[in-house]
Scaffold this motif. Structure first.
Motif, PDB file in Angstrom:
ATOM      1  N   ARG A 276       0.779  -1.308  -0.132  1.00  0.00           N
ATOM      2  CA  ARG A 276       0.032  -0.106  -0.068  1.00  0.00           C
ATOM      3  C   ARG A 276       0.832   1.385  -0.026  1.00  0.00           C
ATOM      4  N   ARG A 277       2.080   0.941  -0.300  1.00  0.00           N
ATOM      5  CA  ARG A 277       2.956   2.577  -0.231  1.00  0.00           C
ATOM      6  C   ARG A 277       2.755   3.351  -1.232  1.00  0.00           C
ATOM      7  N   ASP A 278       2.349   2.737  -2.424  1.00  0.00           N
ATOM      8  CA  ASP A 278       1.882   3.783  -3.480  1.00  0.00           C
ATOM      9  C   ASP A 278       0.746   4.717  -2.938  1.00  0.00           C
ATOM     10  N   ALA A 279      -0.377   4.032  -2.369  1.00  0.00           N
ATOM     11  CA  ALA A 279      -1.324   4.749  -1.982  1.00  0.00           C
ATOM     12  C   ALA A 279      -1.000   5.383  -0.842  1.00  0.00           C
ATOM     13  N   LEU A 280      -0.259   5.170   0.182  1.00  0.00           N
ATOM     14  CA  LEU A 280       0.169   6.018   0.992  1.00  0.00           C
ATOM     15  C   LEU A 280       0.804   7.369   0.508  1.00  0.00           C
ATOM     16  N   ASN A 281       1.709   7.144  -0.251  1.00  0.00           N
ATOM     17  CA  ASN A 281       2.367   8.181  -1.021  1.00  0.00           C
ATOM     18  C   ASN A 281       1.243   9.373  -1.603  1.00  0.00           C
ATOM     19  N   ALA A 282       0.325   8.815  -2.319  1.00  0.00           N
ATOM     20  CA  ALA A 282      -0.723   9.515  -2.787  1.00  0.00           C
ATOM     21  C   ALA A 282      -1.871   9.818  -1.878  1.00  0.00           C
ATOM     22  N   VAL A 283      -1.804   9.823  -0.589  1.00  0.00           N
ATOM     23  CA  VAL A 283      -2.619  10.019   0.313  1.00  0.00           C
ATOM     24  C   VAL A 283      -3.425  11.419   0.059  1.00  0.00           C
ATOM     25  N   ASP A 284      -4.599  11.657   0.276  1.00  0.00           N
ATOM     26  CA  ASP A 284      -5.316  12.905   0.068  1.00  0.00           C
ATOM     27  C   ASP A 284      -5.261  13.928   1.506  1.00  0.00           C
ATOM     28  N   PRO A 285      -5.476  15.147   1.138  1.00  0.00           N
ATOM     29  CA  PRO A 285      -5.464  16.013   2.428  1.00  0.00           C
ATOM     30  C   PRO A 285      -6.611  15.637   3.472  1.00  0.00           C
ATOM     31  N   ALA A 286      -7.856  15.186   2.711  1.00  0.00           N
ATOM     32  CA  ALA A 286      -8.895  14.974   3.602  1.00  0.00           C
ATOM     33  C   ALA A 286      -8.684  13.810   4.607  1.00  0.00           C
ATOM     34  N   THR A 287      -8.048  12.880   4.137  1.00  0.00           N
ATOM     35  CA  THR A 287      -7.897  11.742   4.732  1.00  0.00           C
ATOM     36  C   THR A 287      -6.677  11.932   5.792  1.00  0.00           C
ATOM     37  N   VAL A 288      -5.692  12.811   5.503  1.00  0.00           N
ATOM     38  CA  VAL A 288      -4.621  13.046   6.369  1.00  0.00           C
ATOM     39  C   VAL A 288      -5.419  14.080   7.569  1.00  0.00           C
ATOM     40  N   GLN A 289      -6.206  14.919   7.332  1.00  0.00           N
ATOM     41  CA  GLN A 289      -7.005  15.744   8.399  1.00  0.00           C
ATOM     42  C   GLN A 289      -7.643  15.024   9.217  1.00  0.00           C
ATOM     43  N   GLN A 290      -8.317  14.001   8.446  1.00  0.00           N
ATOM     44  CA  GLN A 290      -9.285  13.099   9.531  1.00  0.00           C
ATOM     45  C   GLN A 290      -8.461  12.419  10.614  1.00  0.00           C
ATOM     46  N   ILE A 291      -7.394  11.829   9.738  1.00  0.00           N
ATOM     47  CA  ILE A 291      -6.270  10.893  10.730  1.00  0.00           C
ATOM     48  C   ILE A 291      -5.713  11.832  11.824  1.00  0.00           C
ATOM     49  N   VAL A 292      -5.218  13.047  11.485  1.00  0.00           N
ATOM     50  CA  VAL A 292      -4.604  13.919  12.505  1.00  0.00           C
ATOM     51  C   VAL A 292      -5.476  14.402  13.252  1.00  0.00           C
ATOM     52  N   ASP A 293      -6.424  14.944  12.949  1.00  0.00           N
ATOM     53  CA  ASP A 293      -7.519  15.400  14.061  1.00  0.00           C
ATOM     54  C   ASP A 293      -7.790  14.354  15.324  1.00  0.00           C
TER      55      ASP A 293
END
Length: 317
Positions: A276-293
């Motif tokens: 899943r490394r390629d998917a992780l490298n392409a992670v979108d900002p909305a997903t990052v926001q949800q995770i970090v919140d």
């Protein structure tokens, strides 16, 4: 075999000394706290650590078992269980002194499994992620072994790292900096505090350092700013998260609970595993926001109570 996270690093007893002169012992250790957080978030997690067959070791083992953390075979080989003395100031922030020894159990080393039972407990192809950091990644003789584990794990697993600097035991920043950078270059995901970056790179902008790190191997670098929140840097840009405001009891384990929640969030979004490394490298900002919140929420709950005591999944639902 079900998927799991392998955490490699220190478990110990924190002797917490408060400003009023009182003291208490709590099980802890940076990597153990990360494993504990994952266990409380209902994730299968295994910890390769270095405990003694003594009363303090029993305290740590019972604490981990209550949250579903499984110890890798051989993790009880130390002569004695390590101790960290955490001295709290009036704001609940901790400074540390250590009586600590560390090495990686032989069964957790690449090729180190000597039986089918041991093989089922180490980092091989079933570990979605391998996490390390803090003292374990820099204190010899274990530090060189940790590097070998990370290098081997990259073929099958997401690798995650938190420097979680402890200057009292690690040495000078000039000595530590290149070693930290080498571990960053072996990692898909890095979490680091602004305090760590201020020590490693005096006078530098922490987000600028995160950008520099992220231009290398990591897909995601997250900088935490204590009660102010966190900033995440990825190929998709910069995401800022605000921490919930709570009454702070102490900050013991806060960054570790954030790290555990970060791994959990990536797992929830199916971003763990080398495939899943390629998917992780392409992670979108909305997903990052949800995770970090949510990471900020988990850390805020942790600082609202004494010791390294992260919330369960039910508490943050």
């Amino acid at each position: 075999m079900s998927a799991y996270v392998l955490a490699v690093g220190e478990a110990l007893v924190d002797e917490v000394r408060r400003p009023d002169g009182s003291a208490a012992e709590h099980p802890g250790g940076s990597i153990a706290n990360v494993a504990l957080t994952l266990g409380r978030l209902d994730r299968e997690v295994r910890l390769a650590t270095w405990l003694g067959a003594d009363a303090r070791g029993d305290l740590v083992r019972d604490w981990l078992a209550e949250s579903g953390v499984e110890l890798v075979q051989g993790s009880d080989g130390a002569e004695r269980t390590s101790v960290a003395v955490a001295t709290l100031d009036d704001g609940g922030s901790a400074t540390y002194d250590f009586d600590l020894t560390w090495q990686v159990p032989a069964q957790a080393m690449p090729g180190g499994a000597t039986s089918a039972e041991a093989s089922a407990q180490v980092g091989g192809s079933d570990a979605l992620a391998v996490h390390t950091g803090s003292i374990a990644a820099l204190l010899e003789p274990g530090a060189g072994q940790v590097r070998q584990v990370l290098e081997s794990a990259r073929t099958t697993s997401t690798t995650t790292y938190d420097p979680n600097a402890r200057p009292a035991i690690m040495g000078s920043a000039d000595e530590v900096r290149p070693r930290v950078e080498a571990l960053v270059d072996l990692s898909d995901v890095v979490k680091v505090s602004d305090e760590d970056l201020a020590w490693l790179y005096p006078g530098s902008d922490p987000v600028a350092v995160a950008r520099d790190w992220q231009r290398g191997t990591p897909a995601l670098v997250v900088v935490t700013f204590g009660g102010k929140g966190a900033v995440a840097v990825s190929d998709a840009g910069v995401v800022e998260a605000v921490a919930p405001q709570v009454e702070v009891v102490d900050t013991v384990g806060a960054g570790d609970s954030f790290m555990g929640a970060l791994i959990d969030g990536l797992w929830e979004h199916e971003l763990l595993g080398a495939d899943r490394r390629d998917a992780l490298n392409a992670v979108d900002p909305a997903t990052v926001q949800q995770i970090v919140d949510r990471c900020c929420t988990v850390a805020a709950i942790t600082v609202s109570r004494a010791g390294a005591n992260p919330p369960s999944r039910m508490e943050i639902a």
